[in-house]
Design an enzyme around this catalytic site. Structure first.
Site, PDB file in Angstrom:
ATOM      1  N   HIS A 176      -2.370   1.188   7.129  1.00 18.23           N
ATOM      2  CA  HIS A 176      -2.601   1.317   5.692  1.00 18.23           C
ATOM      3  C   HIS A 176      -2.144   2.696   5.222  1.00 18.23           C
ATOM      4  O   HIS A 176      -2.111   3.651   6.002  1.00 18.23           O
ATOM      5  CB  HIS A 176      -4.090   1.133   5.382  1.00 18.23           C
ATOM      6  N   ASP A 214      -8.422   4.693  -1.903  1.00 17.03           N
ATOM      7  CA  ASP A 214      -7.837   3.466  -1.365  1.00 17.03           C
ATOM      8  C   ASP A 214      -7.129   2.687  -2.473  1.00 17.03           C
ATOM      9  O   ASP A 214      -7.751   2.270  -3.455  1.00 17.03           O
ATOM     10  CB  ASP A 214      -8.940   2.618  -0.732  1.00 17.03           C
ATOM     11  N   CYS A 227       0.818  -1.213   0.000  1.00 15.30           N
ATOM     12  CA  CYS A 227       0.000   0.000   0.000  1.00 15.30           C
ATOM     13  C   CYS A 227       0.852   1.264   0.000  1.00 15.30           C
ATOM     14  O   CYS A 227       0.539   2.249  -0.677  1.00 15.30           O
ATOM     15  CB  CYS A 227      -0.967   0.000   1.174  1.00 15.30           C
TER      16      CYS A 227
END
Length: 507
Positions: A164, A182, A58
């Site tokens: 994240h 995201d 991520c």
């Protein structure tokens, strides 16, 4: 036999607190924010948006999206002829295998952004307030020249997973909601969240480091990239050099009773770490043979001219003369033979061409091995500017052969590494003397404050001062000084990160 793991096709986005970007409510928020001018950063981000290729990538995916959105040229190829940031290229601060297994920390993502040519401001939650977050967020979403990457804990939003990273694509001031783009698109869609909750999600501790999460602002560098030298943290060489430059050298100068510049430089040279020259690497120009004939393009000519100009300016400094004389005293010309000079040139040519092959392949991993079958020097016509020397080689990697040409600034076919005591006759490409001179100039002025002899300190400070340097060289030195300072900050953060063995930033 390992137990089978059930497969998943996405997750249901917990709403509230999040609002799906594609829902009627999400579309309304987008439309109103667009009208208010707080969706400007969304468009370059969405134009380069990608899904992270690994569950723990991520941080890498977020950074790749932002770097491409800012139109920062990576300077090396991704695939085919294309230069484009990809997760696989973001490996200089942490090995990709380690990131794939353990994730990446907040500090390492910031360091990666810096090493990739971006300007970075990082803020941990304990050093700012929610009002600071809103202020910086508003700045980013209202323009296209700065983007915000958030590091947060998913569970604050009732989502599965832990730490994240994702870019923030917009802001609705009326309802105080931020749009999270995201990068784990296989899991959750882009979604709006209350800024208060986003702040709470940032204000959480990463168990692997014991440090709070936060956010970072990524923008283009205001200054031009280095033309000849750059600092690299690849292969871990920077760790010892950052420590030496920032900690060891000032202590050494305080401890020594030195009374003249040659003695000081001799002490400094003898104390350098073995891998000192690996820190400042020559930024070579790379061309594939099949990309054209023997004439240089206008762009290549301009870059080569600037490289030659900066290198000559280094050699015109009094500091270079002193450093050269120190090195010459240890390696007098009578000890050199023509055959040893030729061998040295061949070794340098082979090393440079292997570096070029790695750059062309888009993979600079130290695990990769390159072998030069042929190495030779040749001249090319620089479109009216005379002949330029090029190292040419056939490089073999994993059975594949590739032709590589490397343009040498300040080259001449008959250059030798040992000739006379004159600085004008040293070998015509960035040598160890060039590198050491530049390193001394790039050290922070406070480095010399511990010298006990006041006259010596004043003389040394005058030698390394940037005040009277030509503009091109001065920009180069200040660029390196900023990089060294940033690597010092990365080193300090990494020391904190290394206190625990794992670093989980998973989706």
């Amino acid at each position: 036999m390992a137990a089978a793991v059930a497969s998943l096709y996405r997750r249901v986005l917990p709403s509230p607190p999040a609002v799906d970007f594609a829902s009627p409510e999400g579309k309304r928020l987008f439309s109103e924010a667009l009208a208010a001018g707080t969706m400007e950063g969304f468009f370059p981000l969405v134009s380069c948006f990608q899904t992270q290729s690994e569950p723990a990538f991520c941080g890498l995916a977020s950074l790749a999206v932002v770097l491409n959105a800012l139109a920062i040229d990576p300077g090396r190829r991704w695939k085919g002829p294309w230069r484009w940031f990809d997760e696989s290229m973001l490996d200089c601060c942490e090995p990709l295998d380690k990131v794939k297994d353990q994730g990446i920390t907040f500090g390492k993502v910031a360091c990666l952004a810096h090493c990739s040519g971006a300007d970075v401001q990082s803020f941990r939650a304990n050093r700012v307030t929610i009002h600071d977050l809103r202020r910086h967020l508003l700045r980013c979403v209202s323009s296209q020249d700065c983007h915000l990457i958030a590091s947060y804990h998913r569970q604050v939003f009732k989502q599965t997973g832990t730490g994240h990273f994702s870019p923030i694509g917009g802001y609705h001031a009326g309802q105080d909601m931020a749009l999270i783009l995201d990068v784990a698109r296989f899991k959750y869609p882009p979604h709006w969240v209350p800024v208060q909750l986003l702040w709470e999600a940032m204000n959480t501790t990463d168990d692997s480091t014991g440090l709070l999460r936060g956010f970072m602002l990524i923008s283009r560098q205001n200054t031009a990239p280095s033309s000849l030298y750059t600092v690299s943290c690849r292969d871990g060489n920077w760790r010892s050099m950052a420590k030496y430059c920032v900690e060891d050298l000032p202590k050494l100068l305080k401890a020594q009773n030195l009374d003249n510049v040659p003695a000081l430089l001799s002490c400094l040279i003898e104390s350098l770490p073995a891998d000192a020259e690996a820190l400042i690497k020559w930024v070579v120009e790379v061309r594939r043979k099949e990309e054209g004939g023997l004439s240089l393009s206008k762009e290549e000519k301009e870059r080569l001219f600037l490289k030659e100009n900066v290198l000559q300016q280094v050699r015109n400094t009094r500091l270079f003369t002193i450093v050269h004389d120190q090195q010459y005293a240890k390696n007098p010309c009578c000890n050199c033979s023509s055959s040893s000079q030729e061998d040295a040139l061949n070794r340098i040519a082979a090393a440079v061409c292997c570096q070029g092959a790695a750059m062309l392949s888009g993979n600079l991993s130290p695990r990769d091995s390159f072998c030069c079958r042929e190495t030779c020097l040749k001249c090319v016509q620089a479109n009216g500017d005379g002949l330029k020397t090029v190292i040419s080689a056939s490089v073999v990697s994993e059975g594949n052969e590739q032709g590589v040409d490397m343009i040498l600034p300040m080259s001449s076919p008959g250059a030798t590494s040992c000739n006379s005591n004159s600085k004008n006759n040293v070998i015509k490409y960035p040598s160890s003397v060039d590198v050491l001179t530049v390193l001394l100039l790039a050290l922070h002025p406070s480095t010399w404050s511990g010298i006990k002899d006041e006259e010596l300190k004043a003389e040394l400070e005058a030698l390394v001062s940037t005040d009277n340097l030509p503009d091109d060289l001065k920009r180069e030195i200040l660029h390196l000084r900023r990089q060294l300072y940033y690597l010092k900050a990365c080193k300090e953060e990494e020391h904190e990160d290394d206190e625990t063995p794992s670093s989980k930033q998973q989706c």
